[in-house]
Design a protein around this motif. Structure first.
Motif, PDB file in Angstrom:
ATOM      1  N   GLY A   1       0.784  -1.240   0.000  1.00 17.20           N
ATOM      2  CA  GLY A   1       0.000   0.000   0.000  1.00 17.20           C
ATOM      3  C   GLY A   1       0.813   1.285   0.000  1.00 17.20           C
ATOM      4  O   GLY A   1       0.256   2.377   0.014  1.00 17.20           O
ATOM      5  N   TRP A   2       2.159   1.203  -0.009  1.00 18.59           N
ATOM      6  CA  TRP A   2       2.980   2.412   0.042  1.00 18.59           C
ATOM      7  C   TRP A   2       4.054   2.397  -1.035  1.00 18.59           C
ATOM      8  O   TRP A   2       4.591   1.334  -1.363  1.00 18.59           O
ATOM      9  CB  TRP A   2       3.664   2.542   1.408  1.00 18.59           C
ATOM     10  CG  TRP A   2       2.676   2.863   2.476  1.00 18.59           C
ATOM     11  CD1 TRP A   2       1.972   1.976   3.224  1.00 18.59           C
ATOM     12  CD2 TRP A   2       2.237   4.166   2.871  1.00 18.59           C
ATOM     13  NE1 TRP A   2       1.114   2.631   4.076  1.00 18.59           N
ATOM     14  CE2 TRP A   2       1.261   3.986   3.881  1.00 18.59           C
ATOM     15  CE3 TRP A   2       2.555   5.473   2.478  1.00 18.59           C
ATOM     16  CZ2 TRP A   2       0.616   5.048   4.493  1.00 18.59           C
ATOM     17  CZ3 TRP A   2       1.915   6.523   3.099  1.00 18.59           C
ATOM     18  CH2 TRP A   2       0.957   6.311   4.088  1.00 18.59           C
ATOM     19  N   ILE A   3       4.370   3.573  -1.535  1.00 18.45           N
ATOM     20  CA  ILE A   3       5.443   3.686  -2.529  1.00 18.45           C
ATOM     21  C   ILE A   3       6.656   4.311  -1.836  1.00 18.45           C
ATOM     22  O   ILE A   3       6.556   5.411  -1.273  1.00 18.45           O
ATOM     23  CB  ILE A   3       5.010   4.592  -3.701  1.00 18.45           C
ATOM     24  CG1 ILE A   3       3.774   4.011  -4.383  1.00 18.45           C
ATOM     25  CG2 ILE A   3       6.142   4.768  -4.694  1.00 18.45           C
ATOM     26  CD1 ILE A   3       3.120   4.976  -5.341  1.00 18.45           C
ATOM     27  N   ALA A   4       7.774   3.613  -1.875  1.00 24.47           N
ATOM     28  CA  ALA A   4       8.972   4.148  -1.214  1.00 24.47           C
ATOM     29  C   ALA A   4       9.922   4.796  -2.223  1.00 24.47           C
ATOM     30  O   ALA A   4      10.656   5.724  -1.890  1.00 24.47           O
ATOM     31  CB  ALA A   4       9.692   3.047  -0.459  1.00 24.47           C
ATOM     32  N   ARG A   5       9.897   4.318  -3.445  1.00 23.55           N
ATOM     33  CA  ARG A   5      10.767   4.864  -4.503  1.00 23.55           C
ATOM     34  C   ARG A   5       9.994   4.875  -5.810  1.00 23.55           C
ATOM     35  O   ARG A   5       9.341   3.902  -6.155  1.00 23.55           O
ATOM     36  CB  ARG A   5      12.003   3.973  -4.695  1.00 23.55           C
ATOM     37  CG  ARG A   5      13.011   4.061  -3.584  1.00 23.55           C
ATOM     38  CD  ARG A   5      13.975   5.255  -3.830  1.00 23.55           C
ATOM     39  NE  ARG A   5      14.954   5.346  -2.756  1.00 23.55           N
ATOM     40  CZ  ARG A   5      14.709   5.925  -1.581  1.00 23.55           C
ATOM     41  NH1 ARG A   5      13.558   6.464  -1.324  1.00 23.55           N
ATOM     42  NH2 ARG A   5      15.654   5.975  -0.657  1.00 23.55           N
ATOM     43  N   MET A   6      10.093   5.971  -6.532  1.00 25.21           N
ATOM     44  CA  MET A   6       9.403   6.007  -7.822  1.00 25.21           C
ATOM     45  C   MET A   6      10.159   6.926  -8.781  1.00 25.21           C
ATOM     46  O   MET A   6      10.525   8.037  -8.389  1.00 25.21           O
ATOM     47  CB  MET A   6       7.981   6.529  -7.642  1.00 25.21           C
ATOM     48  CG  MET A   6       7.086   6.178  -8.805  1.00 25.21           C
ATOM     49  SD  MET A   6       5.385   6.564  -8.447  1.00 25.21           S
ATOM     50  CE  MET A   6       5.414   8.311  -8.570  1.00 25.21           C
ATOM     51  N   PRO A   7      10.389   6.484 -10.015  1.00 24.23           N
ATOM     52  CA  PRO A   7      11.087   7.369 -10.951  1.00 24.23           C
ATOM     53  C   PRO A   7      10.294   8.663 -11.164  1.00 24.23           C
ATOM     54  O   PRO A   7       9.077   8.643 -11.086  1.00 24.23           O
ATOM     55  CB  PRO A   7      11.139   6.565 -12.261  1.00 24.23           C
ATOM     56  CG  PRO A   7      10.571   5.221 -11.979  1.00 24.23           C
ATOM     57  CD  PRO A   7      10.001   5.204 -10.615  1.00 24.23           C
ATOM     58  N   LEU A   8      10.966   9.755 -11.383  1.00 22.82           N
ATOM     59  CA  LEU A   8      10.405  11.092 -11.632  1.00 22.82           C
ATOM     60  C   LEU A   8       9.766  11.733 -10.393  1.00 22.82           C
ATOM     61  O   LEU A   8       9.350  12.873 -10.429  1.00 22.82           O
ATOM     62  CB  LEU A   8       9.365  11.078 -12.774  1.00 22.82           C
ATOM     63  CG  LEU A   8       9.851  10.598 -14.139  1.00 22.82           C
ATOM     64  CD1 LEU A   8       8.701  10.585 -15.142  1.00 22.82           C
ATOM     65  CD2 LEU A   8      10.967  11.500 -14.667  1.00 22.82           C
TER      66      LEU A   8
END
Ligand code: SF4
Length: 480
Positions: free
Chosen positions: A438-445
């Protein structure tokens, strides 16, 4: 339009450094959380606060609208009381006037009580460059001077320092330092160190919280009594003040004092509130032989004329409540702003005082959550003024090209609903791919966001998809 300049690297570099400093975060939280709690308690005990806030705002607006008249009245009454009034158009002229008075007094040592205007005009540096020993007498400013730093908060200049750091500074610099690690012993150590200097300075320099037009008096507010010791024993007292510090009378000053103290420290009143009116008179037991008041413009007239509403910033009574409640300040502290005035008020004031180009990142260091305006005792619409600066830097081409292009792309899509829907649906699906539990820790851009914090992964379908599904099912599209 000028080509978009590259962003100054200093702000981002300093923010990154501040965010990585866990000790700094602990020090900031310790003071700002306490300040927030105390202010709330003080307001709960003062039901007239809302009415006083309205009155205070009206007083400041009235003075700003009639500034020329009140300045003349103040000068007339201050001169009649025996003070000498000087006018400085900018920081350079203000420092030159102060140095001129110091030289005429044969000053080798000056004491100084806390004054943000002094920091604004670069007075500490000017005194040192002129070979005059400068002794900061406010406890926090004393700590800052020993550390060779600048204030990080307008009320608590050493807010970023922990007790352990202060103890180490005192042990290294004081002649007879504290033997135990308690705050009381450390304060005693500073007292021993400063006492003799209070008594041997030729000139004492103070700021001013208010200038009272109908008496020509200068009001200073401290909790340590250091302004009184700075201004009374030396032969010469110099008060430096911004021209916006005027109030018509003592009664008006008291309205603003009630607002200032509760908003700043959560106390009902400060330990010392002093009105300096002229030099020592025959029969007085103490007081300076000469009293000089330096009235400083340094960009304030420009703000007064500003069509974008910047004149509202001249209401500011420097209470610091906006920074204590600011989510950005509480993460990065004051130094990362790279300016005399940090936090929301600094982000509005600095471009006005130092120029937009130099301070163009500051109005963007804000989430526009409106908390600063809510707590401001003189109702300054800080978020609106910050948006005004953003608008100006956009129009003047000071926004980096990458940001302009991104916003241009967004606009292109927003004007074509089918494309916007397609883009958001693709974006939601892409974000879900990067989500873990349910969580995003790293994402491009989105690295500048996710480098320091998580982002909730979007759940299910977009709002539009859910809305259409609801309609198809025969409802009005709204899930209840
Ligand atoms: S802007 Fe308002 S809250 Fe901030 S320091 Fe000035 S008076 Fe206080």
């Amino acid at each position: 339009m000028r080509p978009a300049a590259a962003p100054p690297p200093r702000f981002k570099r300093d923010v990154a450094r501040a965010l990585a400093d866990a000790t700094l975060k602990t020090a900031i939280d310790r003071t700002t959380v306490t300040a927030e709690r105390k202010r709330a308690a003080a307001l709960a005990d003062y039901p007239q606060f809302a009415a006083a806030r309205e009155r205070g705002t009206r007083i400041k607006d009235h003075v700003i609208a009639n500034l020329d008249r009140y300045l003349e009245e103040f000068e007339r009454n201050a001169t009649a009381s025996g003070a000498r009034v000087h006018w400085a158009a900018d920081a350079e002229e203000a420092c030159a006037i102060v140095l001129g008075i110091c030289r005429a007094a044969g000053a080798r040592r000056v004491t100084r009580s806390k004054s943000m205007l002094g920091e604004e005009i670069g007075l500490p540096h000017a005194l040192e460059a002129a070979g005059i020993e400068r002794v900061e007498t406010d406890l926090a400013e004393h700590i800052i001077q020993l550390a060779g730093e600048t204030p990080s908060h307008i009320i608590w200049p050493a807010l970023h320092k922990t007790r352990e750091q202060i103890s180490a500074l005192f042990k290294a610099a004081h002649r007879d330092p504290h033997k135990t690690e308690d705050a009381e012993a450390m304060v005693e150590s500073a007292r021993r160190e400063l006492r003799e200097r209070f008594l041997t300075a030729e000139v004492g320099i103070s700021g001013a919280n208010f200038l009272i037009a109908d008496s020509g008096a200068v009001c200073t507010v401290t909790n340590e009594g250091n302004a009184e010791l700075t201004t009374t024993p030396p032969r010469v007292h110099i008060a430096t003040a911004g021209i916006e510090k005027l109030v018509p009378s003592l009664a008006h000053a008291f309205v603003l004092l009630r607002l200032l103290v509760r908003s700043a420290t959560g106390a009902d009143i400060t330990q010392y509130t002093t009105f300096h009116c002229g030099p020592r008179r025959p029969g007085d037991r103490d007081g300076p032989e000469e009293f000089h008041i330096v009235l400083v413009d340094n960009g304030r007239s420009r703000m007064l004329r500003d069509a974008g509403g910047l004149r509202q910033m001249l209401r500011c009574i420097r209470c610091g409540a906006c920074m204590n409640h600011c989510v950005v300040y509480r993460q990065i502290g004051g130094h990362a702003y790279g300016a005399t005035y940090p936090g929301p008020m600094g982000a509005v004031l600095t471009p006005a005082l130092e120029g937009e180009e130099k301070a163009r990142d500051l109005p963007h260091a804000c989430t526009l959550n409106g908390r600063c305006q809510e707590v401001c005792p003189v109702s300054i619409p800080l978020p609106t003024l910050l948006r005004g600066w953003r608008d100006r830097s956009w129009k003047e081409g000071l926004v980096p090209q990458g940001f302009r292009s991104g916003l241009g792309l967004w606009r292109f899509a927003a004007e074509r609903p089918w494309l916007y829907r397609l883009g958001t649906a693709a974006g939601v699906r892409a974000m879900r791919l990067f989500g873990r539990r349910g969580w995003i820790a790293r994402m491009p851009l989105a690295g500048s966001w996710t480098r320091y914090r998580d982002l909730p992964a979007p759940a299910g379908r977009t709002f539009m998809e859910q809305f259409r599904a609801g309609e198809r099912a025969g409802g009005d599209g709204v899930r209840r």
